[in-house]
Design a protein around this motif. Sequence first.
Motif, PDB file in Angstrom:
ATOM      1  N   UNK B  72      -6.256  12.123  -4.167  1.00  0.00           N
ATOM      2  CA  UNK B  72      -6.454  10.954  -5.655  1.00  0.00           C
ATOM      3  C   UNK B  72      -7.328  10.220  -5.094  1.00  0.00           C
ATOM      4  N   UNK B 237      -3.223   6.834   5.139  1.00  0.00           N
ATOM      5  CA  UNK B 237      -2.612   5.813   4.586  1.00  0.00           C
ATOM      6  C   UNK B 237      -1.632   4.908   5.383  1.00  0.00           C
ATOM      7  N   UNK B 238      -1.477   3.541   4.783  1.00  0.00           N
ATOM      8  CA  UNK B 238      -0.257   2.093   5.471  1.00  0.00           C
ATOM      9  C   UNK B 238      -1.531   1.942   7.080  1.00  0.00           C
ATOM     10  N   UNK B 242       1.188   1.309  10.435  1.00  0.00           N
ATOM     11  CA  UNK B 242       2.523   2.054   8.976  1.00  0.00           C
ATOM     12  C   UNK B 242       2.983   3.059   9.889  1.00  0.00           C
ATOM     13  N   UNK B 340       4.653  -5.060  11.204  1.00  0.00           N
ATOM     14  CA  UNK B 340       5.872  -4.375  10.633  1.00  0.00           C
ATOM     15  C   UNK B 340       4.899  -3.108   9.581  1.00  0.00           C
ATOM     16  N   UNK B 341       6.099  -2.452   9.149  1.00  0.00           N
ATOM     17  CA  UNK B 341       5.170  -1.950   8.256  1.00  0.00           C
ATOM     18  C   UNK B 341       4.554  -2.397   6.604  1.00  0.00           C
ATOM     19  N   UNK B 342       3.866  -1.626   6.372  1.00  0.00           N
ATOM     20  CA  UNK B 342       2.778  -1.815   5.337  1.00  0.00           C
ATOM     21  C   UNK B 342       3.868  -1.494   4.291  1.00  0.00           C
ATOM     22  N   UNK B 344       4.120  -2.183  -0.261  1.00  0.00           N
ATOM     23  CA  UNK B 344       3.233  -2.522  -0.853  1.00  0.00           C
ATOM     24  C   UNK B 344       2.880  -1.669  -1.235  1.00  0.00           C
ATOM     25  N   UNK B 345       1.419  -1.571  -1.296  1.00  0.00           N
ATOM     26  CA  UNK B 345       0.422  -1.530  -1.390  1.00  0.00           C
ATOM     27  C   UNK B 345      -0.858  -2.583  -1.128  1.00  0.00           C
ATOM     28  N   UNK B 346      -1.586  -2.012  -0.182  1.00  0.00           N
ATOM     29  CA  UNK B 346      -2.635  -2.849   0.272  1.00  0.00           C
ATOM     30  C   UNK B 346      -4.106  -1.985  -0.619  1.00  0.00           C
ATOM     31  N   UNK B 348      -4.939   0.998  -3.212  1.00  0.00           N
ATOM     32  CA  UNK B 348      -4.023   2.265  -3.621  1.00  0.00           C
ATOM     33  C   UNK B 348      -5.488   3.217  -3.899  1.00  0.00           C
ATOM     34  N   UNK B 349      -4.793   4.471  -4.057  1.00  0.00           N
ATOM     35  CA  UNK B 349      -5.971   5.987  -4.259  1.00  0.00           C
ATOM     36  C   UNK B 349      -7.455   5.882  -3.011  1.00  0.00           C
ATOM     37  N   UNK B 351      -6.457   8.046  -1.062  1.00  0.00           N
ATOM     38  CA  UNK B 351      -7.253   9.420   0.211  1.00  0.00           C
ATOM     39  C   UNK B 351      -6.599  10.156  -1.197  1.00  0.00           C
TER      40      UNK B 351
END
Lengths: 351, 351
Positions: B72, B237-238, B242, B340-342, B344-346, B348-349, B351
């Motif tokens: 997307x 993603x991430x 991540x 740490x894990x991601x 929330x979002x750094x 969006x969209x 990929x």
Amino acid sequence: MSIVKKDYIRPLDIKNGRIDMGHGAGGRAAMQLIEELFLAAFDNDYLRQGDDGAAFAIPQGERMVMAVDGHVVSPLFFPGGDVGCLSVHGTINDVAMSGARPLYLAASFILEEGFPLADLKRIVESMAAAAREAGVPVITGDTKVVEQGKGDGVFISTTGVGVVPVGVDVSGRNARPGDVLLLSGTIGEHGVAVLSQRESLEFETTIRSDTAALHTLVAAMLQAAPGGVRVLRDPTRGGLATTLNEIARQSGVGMLLQEDAIPVLPQVDAACELLGLDPLYIANEGKLVAACAPEAVEAVLAAMRAHPLGAQAARIGSVVEDPHRFVQMDTRFGGRRVVDWLSGEQLPRIC
Amino acid sequence: MSIVKKDYIRPLDIKNGRIDMGHGAGGRAAMQLIEELFLAAFDNDYLRQGDDGAAFAIPQGERMVMAVDGHVVSPLFFPGGDVGCLSVHGTINDVAMSGARPLYLAASFILEEGFPLADLKRIVESMAAAAREAGVPVITGDTKVVEQGKGDGVFISTTGVGVVPVGVDVSGRNARPGDVLLLSGTIGEHGVAVLSQRESLEFETTIRSDTAALHTLVAAMLQAAPGGVRVLRDPTRGGLATTLNEIARQSGVGMLLQEDAIPVLPQVDAACELLGLDPLYIANEGKLVAACAPEAVEAVLAAMRAHPLGAQAARIGSVVEDPHRFVQMDTRFGGRRVVDWLSGEQLPRIC
């Protein structure tokens, strides 16, 4: 150190929560959505592998089949089903129409920001129940989120793989003049059910979608006459008329239907008359049409009628020679007409 | 008789035409779109079967793998790629990260009414070129259309199947303390390229997406040390941070990275500083991270560096025992911090 030892603190608020962009970002929120909602519903060892792809044993058979179907039905919930079970049934049916035994599913979700988690849970649980009932697990998946106004709640693309038993050769290319056309039951319910929900139409009796997985019906037909079933197809978008035209084109044949042999529920007939629709062009999600060798017809038809999803099965016509590849129909009134392809749209977003 | 003998009269107007709802209705317009645009681009015998599913030979190997990925990305075209090639590379990579040789792809398109046919053709041809270059054909597909404002141009969900060679066992569950972490090249290009296009940022040197199919790199690594490659994953993603946290969680281990060993292009570093982003969390689409048995590292690293997509491959750290499953990093400044894990979002969209 401020890092928490648990991977997340609060469980998802399924009751009041909504999808946000973070659920698609691949981090902690995405992991939580997958674990608490998707894994909880689908619950199988393939998904629990936790890798980007799921591994499975190499099947035994003649060949394999892969099919994919995107589901954008609107509304998401309709009498007799929802986008969740539809996305499982639709893909299982596409695999089964190649004569294959469906084995595994993969699901891709495109979620709209703001979509209620409660609705998503209902859809995913419906999918999981359909997969479980069919014995075809969802073994891998992916979730993406788009901004509000860039999607429409939930789109689900489902891919299936299956294995074709030795000796089976089913394809839309295999119809031959003289073959008999069999239909597994009444047509038009799915499209009318979705449309009535969308337009808030109230019919005297509720018309429910026929959405169902047809693979066990197919297996029974193939067992009755492995080489005698030449073509199988589920008449979804574009309805029976379009499906038969596709087969006629692929096989280079014509078809001749008997209108009075095609079963339609009286309430569907009435709704179609009211709405100016032709049931021949309306989508079905739990019906199949078959072209069978003449010598196999009795056995196949008996097998269909012995199956709950084929109880109303009927001979509806035959395959004929025709260089124009026309589908024609002897009407109830004694005439004969061409049943053309659907052109343009009759019912958008029906599946 | 008014029926035309050809199935449609005018070819698609690719130059000025747009997607309309009829292209998704399953009738003549849908058939025309499939034949003139999709079949023309993908052009293979599997698709020409014309059935709802595509048949293929049962592969030989240890087991099979199926993976699915929805795409997307926004914008649809970005420096170094577009949603079309991305959707092929992304799914090939997901299959390859299980140690499998990718064999076939299925593609589901969700198109927005009004989308220019010229853009769709460009995307489909990019997909077809990526599939051809990778030797992994798109053998079946599905197309749906949603009303303007209910989608965002094109969403593509791509599913891949592949076969795992005998003796290969790669999974995110297999990392063990003492394993060495290898990264195939520089990080952050894809995310920064998409973001710069989206925000119309102009960096001094254009940063291009690294989108690429990694299956031949994987094959070379596995050939160098079939049993020595324990984990493979593409940090999409991430980002790398991540992905490593996911592996640590799956395998129940910790990780210790060396910041100065992680390759980042200077222009990516500069862009990240400007935008307040951390390259460790930015998506890549043509990189992989591996956990290797210590005795296999030299051979695997040599194989990576001999491959065009692994020329910059580097050891970036190691797997350690840690009941907390933390990913930690020795920084350039001599400190140690938790990666740490991601949350929330750094971006969006992406990929």
